[in-house]
Design a protein around this motif. Structure first.
Motif, mmCIF file in Angstrom:
data_model
loop_
_atom_site.group_PDB
_atom_site.id
_atom_site.type_symbol
_atom_site.label_atom_id
_atom_site.label_comp_id
_atom_site.label_asym_id
_atom_site.label_seq_id
_atom_site.Cartn_x
_atom_site.Cartn_y
_atom_site.Cartn_z
ATOM 1 N N ARG A 191 0.808 -1.222 0.000
ATOM 2 C CA ARG A 191 0.000 0.000 0.000
ATOM 3 C C ARG A 191 0.841 1.272 0.000
ATOM 4 N N PHE A 192 2.063 1.210 0.539
ATOM 5 C CA PHE A 192 2.882 2.414 0.687
ATOM 6 C C PHE A 192 4.297 2.195 0.162
ATOM 7 N N ASP A 193 4.734 3.117 -0.693
ATOM 8 C CA ASP A 193 6.133 3.111 -1.127
ATOM 9 C C ASP A 193 7.021 3.739 -0.062
ATOM 10 N N GLY A 194 6.458 4.620 0.730
ATOM 11 C CA GLY A 194 7.219 5.268 1.791
ATOM 12 C C GLY A 194 6.268 5.914 2.786
ATOM 13 N N ILE A 195 6.744 6.137 4.014
ATOM 14 C CA ILE A 195 5.913 6.755 5.054
ATOM 15 C C ILE A 195 6.703 7.849 5.753
ATOM 16 N N ILE A 196 6.045 9.003 5.912
ATOM 17 C CA ILE A 196 6.571 10.111 6.704
ATOM 18 C C ILE A 196 5.726 10.190 7.969
ATOM 19 N N LEU A 197 6.374 10.089 9.128
ATOM 20 C CA LEU A 197 5.653 10.197 10.393
ATOM 21 C C LEU A 197 5.961 11.538 11.047
ATOM 22 N N MET A 198 4.935 12.369 11.240
ATOM 23 C CA MET A 198 5.066 13.595 12.027
ATOM 24 C C MET A 198 4.742 13.207 13.463
ATOM 25 N N SER A 199 5.772 12.836 14.188
ATOM 26 C CA SER A 199 5.577 12.221 15.498
ATOM 27 C C SER A 199 5.493 13.272 16.599
ATOM 28 N N GLN A 200 4.498 13.129 17.473
ATOM 29 C CA GLN A 200 4.288 14.087 18.557
ATOM 30 C C GLN A 200 4.369 13.449 19.941
ATOM 31 N N SER A 201 4.445 12.132 19.995
ATOM 32 C CA SER A 201 4.390 11.465 21.297
ATOM 33 C C SER A 201 5.042 10.091 21.220
ATOM 34 N N GLU A 202 5.537 9.602 22.372
ATOM 35 C CA GLU A 202 6.095 8.257 22.434
ATOM 36 C C GLU A 202 5.023 7.183 22.236
ATOM 37 N N VAL A 203 3.770 7.595 22.259
ATOM 38 C CA VAL A 203 2.671 6.675 21.933
ATOM 39 C C VAL A 203 2.868 6.106 20.531
ATOM 40 N N ASP A 204 3.597 6.858 19.681
ATOM 41 C CA ASP A 204 3.848 6.428 18.298
ATOM 42 C C ASP A 204 4.792 5.240 18.189
ATOM 43 N N ASN A 205 5.453 4.867 19.274
ATOM 44 C CA ASN A 205 6.532 3.880 19.165
ATOM 45 C C ASN A 205 6.071 2.542 18.584
ATOM 46 N N ALA A 206 4.849 2.144 18.885
ATOM 47 C CA ALA A 206 4.325 0.885 18.321
ATOM 48 C C ALA A 206 4.197 0.998 16.803
ATOM 49 N N PHE A 207 3.771 2.161 16.340
ATOM 50 C CA PHE A 207 3.660 2.402 14.899
ATOM 51 C C PHE A 207 5.047 2.396 14.267
ATOM 52 N N VAL A 208 6.006 3.071 14.918
ATOM 53 C CA VAL A 208 7.387 3.111 14.415
ATOM 54 C C VAL A 208 7.930 1.690 14.260
ATOM 55 N N TYR A 209 7.733 0.875 15.275
ATOM 56 C CA TYR A 209 8.216 -0.503 15.247
ATOM 57 C C TYR A 209 7.561 -1.290 14.111
ATOM 58 N N HIS A 210 6.250 -1.118 13.938
ATOM 59 C CA HIS A 210 5.535 -1.851 12.890
ATOM 60 C C HIS A 210 6.066 -1.480 11.508
ATOM 61 N N VAL A 211 6.235 -0.191 11.249
ATOM 62 C CA VAL A 211 6.700 0.248 9.923
ATOM 63 C C VAL A 211 8.113 -0.274 9.652
ATOM 64 N N MET A 212 8.973 -0.244 10.665
ATOM 65 C CA MET A 212 10.329 -0.758 10.494
ATOM 66 C C MET A 212 10.316 -2.254 10.198
ATOM 67 N N GLN A 213 9.473 -2.998 10.904
ATOM 68 C CA GLN A 213 9.363 -4.440 10.675
ATOM 69 C C GLN A 213 8.809 -4.752 9.292
ATOM 70 N N SER A 214 7.975 -3.842 8.779
ATOM 71 C CA SER A 214 7.357 -4.043 7.457
ATOM 72 C C SER A 214 8.324 -3.755 6.321
ATOM 73 N N GLY A 215 9.440 -3.092 6.635
ATOM 74 C CA GLY A 215 10.423 -2.787 5.595
ATOM 75 C C GLY A 215 10.034 -1.644 4.685
ATOM 76 N N ILE A 216 9.107 -0.808 5.125
ATOM 77 C CA ILE A 216 8.681 0.348 4.322
ATOM 78 C C ILE A 216 9.679 1.484 4.542
ATOM 79 N N PRO A 217 10.187 2.122 3.478
ATOM 80 C CA PRO A 217 11.040 3.300 3.658
ATOM 81 C C PRO A 217 10.351 4.317 4.565
ATOM 82 N N PHE A 218 11.107 4.899 5.498
ATOM 83 C CA PHE A 218 10.477 5.550 6.646
ATOM 84 C C PHE A 218 11.316 6.733 7.122
#
Length: 332
Positions: A114-141
């Motif tokens: 679905r995504f060639d790349g992802i830009i995360l405008m991160s505002q909180s450590e709550v995002d860490n689960a999302f960060v981990y998922h995207v890294m595990q998925s191998g999506i440019p980040f």
């Protein structure tokens, strides 16, 4: 009948692979050849079949722009600056997909198909689960706005702590010692680093920290209004207020006006962000310019590089803030 890549290749006397690469702005094609092919495509009104290209290239031609939340803690000006910055770089060949992480119960739908790349405008450590998922998925980040610990990630952040320190130091230089702070949302990284800058300035100048001068806000005008109302009820009122963003500063200025308090003669106010309205307030708001649009531009450039060259190393990039001195601070 619509024009195809093979038609352009025949007229240009090159292979269809060369045409495809030229139309995708590949650095492997000479500038002169690329220009010739692009000119031919325009003359023939060539319209690319993105569905076919997606199948052949195994690409979605979609870049995701994710926020911690679009509905909570993200001001309209902050949101607009991010999208404007990213959009100015991402070419028309890509679709932008914009969403808040808090809209998801799980992240199964966020994958390489679905995504060639992802830009995360991160505002909180709550995002860490999302960060981990995207890294595990191998999506440019690329992660913007909040410093993350993983050195393998490209991370672009404003130097908020220094910006807050400079704003409060300026108030002290102008003779203020009773300086309050209206903080942002609890748990947001930006809230903590700006508070660190505020405290650092007080400590360095040996000014006592008064806990009654520290009030929680939520990055919106209403919370700035309510916090200022509480501050003016104190027996020893502050002479200046540092607000964690401009929206809260504007709310505080409105509360001061409603209570007959003159800014800056009776109360000085400083904001953070330098949104468009800041310059047009009465008085014009002294604030810290936080280059969110520039950070978003740099993030978009980096994600395009990563999409084309996925094996780039991680990098931490700081972008400087700038104190904008206007009319909302009085020299004591």
């Amino acid at each position: 009948m619509s024009v195809t890549i093979k038609d352009i290749a025949k007229l240009a006397n090159v292979s269809h692979t060369t045409v495809s690469r030229a139309l995708n702005d590949s650095p492997l094609i000479k500038a002169e050849t690329k220009r010739k092919i692009v000119d031919l495509a325009e003359q023939l009104n060539y319209i690319p079949d993105y569905n076919a290209r997606s199948l052949v290239m195994q690409k979605s031609y979609t870049v995701g722009v994710f926020f911690t939340s679009i509905t909570t803690g993200t001001s309209s000006s902050f949101f607009a600056d991010v999208i404007r910055g990213v959009n100015s770089v991402i070419s028309e060949n890509y679709n932008l997909f914009v969403r808040g992480i808090d809209n998801y119960k799980d992240f199964h739908s966020i994958n390489k198909k679905r995504f060639d790349g992802i830009i995360l405008m991160s505002q909180s450590e709550v995002d860490n689960a999302f960060v981990y998922h995207v890294m595990q998925s191998g999506i440019p980040f690329v992660v913007l706005n909040r410093q993350v610990e993983d050195p393998s990630i490209i991370n672009i952040v404003p130097n908020d702590k220094v910006g807050a320190y400079e704003a409060v130091s300026y108030l002290i230089k102008e003779g203020h010692e009773r300086i309050a702070m209206i903080e942002g949302i609890e748990g947001f990284r930006s809230t903590q680093v700006r508070k660190d800058g505020y405290l650092g300035a007080l400590i360095e100048h040996r000014i006592p920290i008064r806990h009654e001068y520290l009030l929680q806000g939520s990055y919106d005008m209403e919370s700035g209004y309510q916090a200022l109302e509480r501050l003016i009820e104190l027996e020893s009122r502050p002479t200046a207020v540092f607000c964690s963003n401009d929206d809260m500063a504007i709310g505080a200025m409105r509360a001061a006006f409603d209570h007959g308090i003159n800014i800056p003669n009776e109360l000085s106010i400083v904001g953070f962000d330098d949104i468009g309205f800041a310059h047009y307030m009465t008085p014009a708001l002294t604030t810290v310019k936080r280059p969110i649009e520039q950070i978003s531009i740099e993030g978009a450039k980096k994600i395009l590089q990563l999409i084309n060259e996925p094996n780039q190393p991680g990098e931490l990039i700081f972008v400087d803030t700038e104190l904008k001195i206007r009319d909302s601070v009085k020299k004591m």
